[in-house]
Structure formats: structure tokens, C-alpha cells
Scaffold this motif. Structure first.
Motif, PDB file in Angstrom:
ATOM      1  N   GLU A 234       0.826  -1.216   0.000  1.00  0.00           N
ATOM      2  CA  GLU A 234       0.000   0.000   0.000  1.00  0.00           C
ATOM      3  C   GLU A 234       0.856   1.260   0.000  1.00  0.00           C
ATOM      4  O   GLU A 234       0.504   2.252  -0.628  1.00  0.00           O
ATOM      5  N   ASN A 235       1.991   1.202   0.703  1.00  0.00           N
ATOM      6  CA  ASN A 235       2.867   2.373   0.802  1.00  0.00           C
ATOM      7  C   ASN A 235       3.985   2.382  -0.233  1.00  0.00           C
ATOM      8  O   ASN A 235       4.792   3.309  -0.257  1.00  0.00           O
ATOM      9  N   ALA A 236       4.039   1.358  -1.074  1.00  0.00           N
ATOM     10  CA  ALA A 236       5.121   1.260  -2.057  1.00  0.00           C
ATOM     11  C   ALA A 236       4.986   2.319  -3.136  1.00  0.00           C
ATOM     12  O   ALA A 236       3.882   2.745  -3.480  1.00  0.00           O
ATOM     13  N   ASN A 237       6.128   2.757  -3.660  1.00  0.00           N
ATOM     14  CA  ASN A 237       6.136   3.708  -4.769  1.00  0.00           C
ATOM     15  C   ASN A 237       5.819   2.947  -6.050  1.00  0.00           C
ATOM     16  O   ASN A 237       6.640   2.186  -6.566  1.00  0.00           O
ATOM     17  N   LYS A 238       4.614   3.143  -6.572  1.00  0.00           N
ATOM     18  CA  LYS A 238       4.159   2.380  -7.734  1.00  0.00           C
ATOM     19  C   LYS A 238       4.997   2.655  -8.981  1.00  0.00           C
ATOM     20  O   LYS A 238       5.112   1.806  -9.864  1.00  0.00           O
ATOM     21  N   GLY A 299      12.658  -2.106  -2.927  1.00  0.00           N
ATOM     22  CA  GLY A 299      14.111  -2.111  -2.994  1.00  0.00           C
ATOM     23  C   GLY A 299      14.587  -3.481  -3.451  1.00  0.00           C
ATOM     24  O   GLY A 299      13.815  -4.441  -3.483  1.00  0.00           O
ATOM     25  N   ILE A 300      15.863  -3.569  -3.809  1.00  0.00           N
ATOM     26  CA  ILE A 300      16.410  -4.813  -4.354  1.00  0.00           C
ATOM     27  C   ILE A 300      17.650  -5.225  -3.569  1.00  0.00           C
ATOM     28  O   ILE A 300      18.524  -4.397  -3.305  1.00  0.00           O
ATOM     29  N   MET A 301      17.704  -6.504  -3.226  1.00  0.00           N
ATOM     30  CA  MET A 301      18.862  -7.062  -2.540  1.00  0.00           C
ATOM     31  C   MET A 301      19.353  -8.278  -3.320  1.00  0.00           C
ATOM     32  O   MET A 301      18.567  -9.160  -3.654  1.00  0.00           O
ATOM     33  N   VAL A 302      20.645  -8.298  -3.606  1.00  0.00           N
ATOM     34  CA  VAL A 302      21.260  -9.419  -4.328  1.00  0.00           C
ATOM     35  C   VAL A 302      22.170 -10.162  -3.362  1.00  0.00           C
ATOM     36  O   VAL A 302      22.968  -9.544  -2.639  1.00  0.00           O
ATOM     37  N   ASN A 313      17.967   1.012  -4.125  1.00  0.00           N
ATOM     38  CA  ASN A 313      16.610   1.545  -4.180  1.00  0.00           C
ATOM     39  C   ASN A 313      16.100   1.333  -5.602  1.00  0.00           C
ATOM     40  O   ASN A 313      16.895   1.222  -6.546  1.00  0.00           O
ATOM     41  N   TRP A 314      14.789   1.289  -5.778  1.00  0.00           N
ATOM     42  CA  TRP A 314      14.246   1.077  -7.117  1.00  0.00           C
ATOM     43  C   TRP A 314      14.730   2.142  -8.106  1.00  0.00           C
ATOM     44  O   TRP A 314      14.846   1.876  -9.309  1.00  0.00           O
ATOM     45  N   VAL A 315      15.045   3.333  -7.597  1.00  0.00           N
ATOM     46  CA  VAL A 315      15.551   4.413  -8.457  1.00  0.00           C
ATOM     47  C   VAL A 315      16.833   3.990  -9.158  1.00  0.00           C
ATOM     48  O   VAL A 315      17.091   4.385 -10.297  1.00  0.00           O
ATOM     49  N   ASP A 316      17.641   3.194  -8.482  1.00  0.00           N
ATOM     50  CA  ASP A 316      18.954   2.803  -8.992  1.00  0.00           C
ATOM     51  C   ASP A 316      18.975   1.351  -9.478  1.00  0.00           C
ATOM     52  O   ASP A 316      20.053   0.746  -9.556  1.00  0.00           O
ATOM     53  N   ALA A 317      17.807   0.810  -9.800  1.00  0.00           N
ATOM     54  CA  ALA A 317      17.723  -0.602 -10.188  1.00  0.00           C
ATOM     55  C   ALA A 317      18.628  -0.943 -11.376  1.00  0.00           C
ATOM     56  O   ALA A 317      19.254  -2.002 -11.425  1.00  0.00           O
ATOM     57  N   GLU A 318      18.752  -0.002 -12.313  1.00  0.00           N
ATOM     58  CA  GLU A 318      19.553  -0.256 -13.510  1.00  0.00           C
ATOM     59  C   GLU A 318      21.040  -0.299 -13.211  1.00  0.00           C
ATOM     60  O   GLU A 318      21.847  -0.721 -14.058  1.00  0.00           O
ATOM     61  N   ASP A 319      21.446   0.141 -12.029  1.00  0.00           N
ATOM     62  CA  ASP A 319      22.869   0.108 -11.676  1.00  0.00           C
ATOM     63  C   ASP A 319      23.320  -1.238 -11.111  1.00  0.00           C
ATOM     64  O   ASP A 319      24.505  -1.436 -10.844  1.00  0.00           O
TER      65      ASP A 319
END
Length: 322
Positions: A234-238, A299-302, A313-319
Motif C-alpha cells: 500500500e505504501n510502495a512507490n508504484k 528495494g532490491i537485494m542481491v 533503491n528502485w531508483v537505482d535498479a539499472e545500476d
């Protein structure tokens, strides 16, 4: 002469402590937001109407704390500074006493995630601190600027600009310094091991559950694992799901095992998966744990065999390097 030395020592101790305390929270204001939400909750101060304003309140207090540390050291507006230090410490003193006496909050968050103190430890620390500040209040006339002219003013405003830039940067991306057990380079299996004294391990309440079982033991053995953290749908940045879809598709094509992890309801997650054309399934984990893992939603964790290799952060997903 002795009194003058005591004043200067108090000035250095108070300034250094406020700068350190402010800095460890400045690099991770979301952590302070969560802490203030806990303080404002019904079970603590019962001021739930302030919960939506926890982040701006946290930022304001963090900036004030670290800036006051700077101004007391350089001697900018000493009267205003020492009285501000006294009032802010008085507020901290009450909060830590309240938390300790009523056993409301186990960790006050005074030093962020860098140093954990119990409420009583923090309360006694604040007693000493307020005594030092009282000395500064009484002998404020002995506090002189360390630079002449308008240099102290320039340092103050330059510092404020730098602090605001740091806040903006970490809110857009991720904390500059990560003190948590899920930081890049940390191994989660090792973090789950109980310390020799039998205290709670740094990594606890970490599960990756589907409808039948906890997949965490199996997934943490994989060399190529990508977790998409959506602690609360619900609070996620769509807007972030477009970036998530792109990077996860690339990861799957390169042999990564990809799962979403959330504390939201299964039906809502299935709807989101369909709406955003996501090629992975969701697993369940406790919301507090997910908030601790990464300060992003989504967010993404590898991970590589349980060791965190990348966090974005999703903003930097392409990095993310695949």
C-alpha cells in the motif's frame, strides 16, 4: 582558570557527542522515522495523529542535533546554541525516562543503528549530558567564536547545506553508511548464529515463506539470488515497479532466482504481480524485518550464498551488476 578549562572541555564533549549522534542518524533518516513512529504509537505516547509526520519530524530533529553540535564547537551564537542544547536534551531526558520507567521502547535510537543502548543507559547518559550543558548555560560568557568576522556564520550555513544535501541523497537512494546486519558484505547465515552470551542474534525473524514452508535455508545457499523487497504494498512507490520489472527480467534471463518479499496480503500481491507484469512470485516476511533489510519500498537485494552483494533503491535498479 580551572572553570574556564571545564567549560571548554564540556563544550568539546557536548559538541562531539551531538555531531556523532546526529551523523549516524543523518545517514539513515528512515531509521529515525521508524523510531519516531514507534514513540508516537498507541502503546507508547499514544500520539498516533503524529505518525504521518514522523519523517519530517525526524529530519528536523536530526538536522538540529548535528547543527547544534557544530555551532557549539565553533562558537556561533553561543546563547541561542546552549539554550537550544538544553531544551533538546531535556526532551530526550523525558523520553528516555518514560521509555525506561514504563518499559515502552527497548532501544531509544539515540545513536541510530550504530550503537545500541538500553533506555536506562541512555537516561543516565542524558543526565551527564544535561549537567555539562548546564555548566555551559551558566558560563556561556566563556564561550567565544573560534574564528573572527563572519567565518563562523559561513561555516554554520555551509554545514546546513551539506546536511540537507545528505538527507536528500539518502532518501532518494540508500543510507551512505549501513550499520545494520543486512549491509553489503554481511552473511545472513552467520548473522543468525547466537552469540556466546546467548543474546538475540543480529539477524532474527528472517523467513522467506510460501504457503507451505520457509524457503530461506534453501534460497540462502544459492549463488544468484535476487530479492525484491516490498515491505508494504500500500505504501510502495508504484512508479518503481517499471524499473523492478526491467531488472528482474534481465536477472531471470541470466540465471538468477528472483522472489519478491512482502508482509502484505497474498491477494493484493497477486493483483500487483498481474498489474505490473512481474515475472516472479512473492514470499512472506515480517514487515519490521523487511524495513531493517533495506530502506526502500520497493528495494532490491542481491545475495551470493547468503552474503549480501548489492542493495539498491528502485531508483537505482539499472545500476545493479548482473
Amino acid at each position: 582558570m580551572i572553570l574556564k578549562i571545564l567549560v571548554q572541555l564540556s563544550r568539546i564533549i557536548v559538541g562531539a557527542l551531538f555531531i556523532f549522534s546526529g551523523f549516524v542518524k543523518l545517514v539513515d533518516p528512515i531509521g529515525s522515522q521508524y523510531k519516531f513512529q514507534e514513540y508516537f504509537s498507541e502503546s507508547v505516547l499514544n500520539m498516533e495523529f503524529l505518525v504521518p509526520y514522523a519523517l519530517p519530524f525526524a529530519i528536523l530533529l536530526i538536522i538540529a542535533e548535528i547543527l547544534l553540535g557544530v555551532t557549539i564547537l565553533i562558537g556561533y551564537k553561543p546563547k541561542t546554541t546552549v539554550w537550544s542544547l538544553f531544551l533538546i536534551t531535556l526532551i530526550f531526558l523525558f523520553l528516555t525516562w518514560y521509555s525506561a520507567y514504563y518499559n515502552k521502547v527497548t532501544d531509544c535510537g539515540c545513536f541510530g543503528d550504530a550503537i545500541k543502548l538500553s533506555p536506562w543507559e541512555t537516561f543516565y547518559k542524558n543526565i551527564i549530558l544535561i549537567a555539562l550543558i548546564l555548566l555551559l548555560v551558566i558560563k556561556v560568557n566563556l564561550i567565544k567564536p573560534i574564528f573572527g568576522g563572519k567565518i563562523t556564520q559561513a561555516i554554520t550555513f555551509l554545514s546546513l547545506g551539506v546536511f540537507l544535501f545528505i538527507v536528500q541523497h539518502v532518501l532518494t537512494h540508500l543510507p551512505i553508511v549501513d550499520f545494520r546486519a543486512y549491509a553489503v558484505g554481511k552473511n545472513l547465515q552467520e548473522g543468525m548464529e547466537y552469540p556466546a552470551d546467548g543474546s538475540i542474534p543480529p539477524v532474527h525473524d528472517f523467513v522467506l515463506e510460501n504457503e507451505q514452508e520457509d524457503l530461506a535455508p534453501v534460497l540462502l545457499e544459492k549463488e544468484k539470488l535476487m530479492l525484491v523487497i516490498v515491505y508494504n504494498l500500500e505504501n510502495a512507490n508504484k512508479e518503481g515497479f517499471a524499473n523492478i520489472e526491467n531488472i528482474t527480467d534481465k536477472a531471470i534471463a541470466k540465471g538468477y532466482t528472483v522472489y519478491g518479499v512482502s508482509a502484505s496480503f497474498t491477494d493484493d500481491l497477486l493483483e500487483a504481480k498481474k498489474e505490473h507484469d512481474l515475472a516472479f512470485d512473492f514470499l512472506f516476511c515480517d514487515e519490521t524485518t523487511l524495513k531493517t533489510m533495506i530502506r526502500a519500498n520497493p528495494g532490491i537485494m542481491v545475495l551470493n550464498k547468503g552474503t549480501v552483494t548489492q542493495k539498491k533503491n528502485w531508483v537505482d535498479a539499472e545500476d545493479i551488476e548482473l
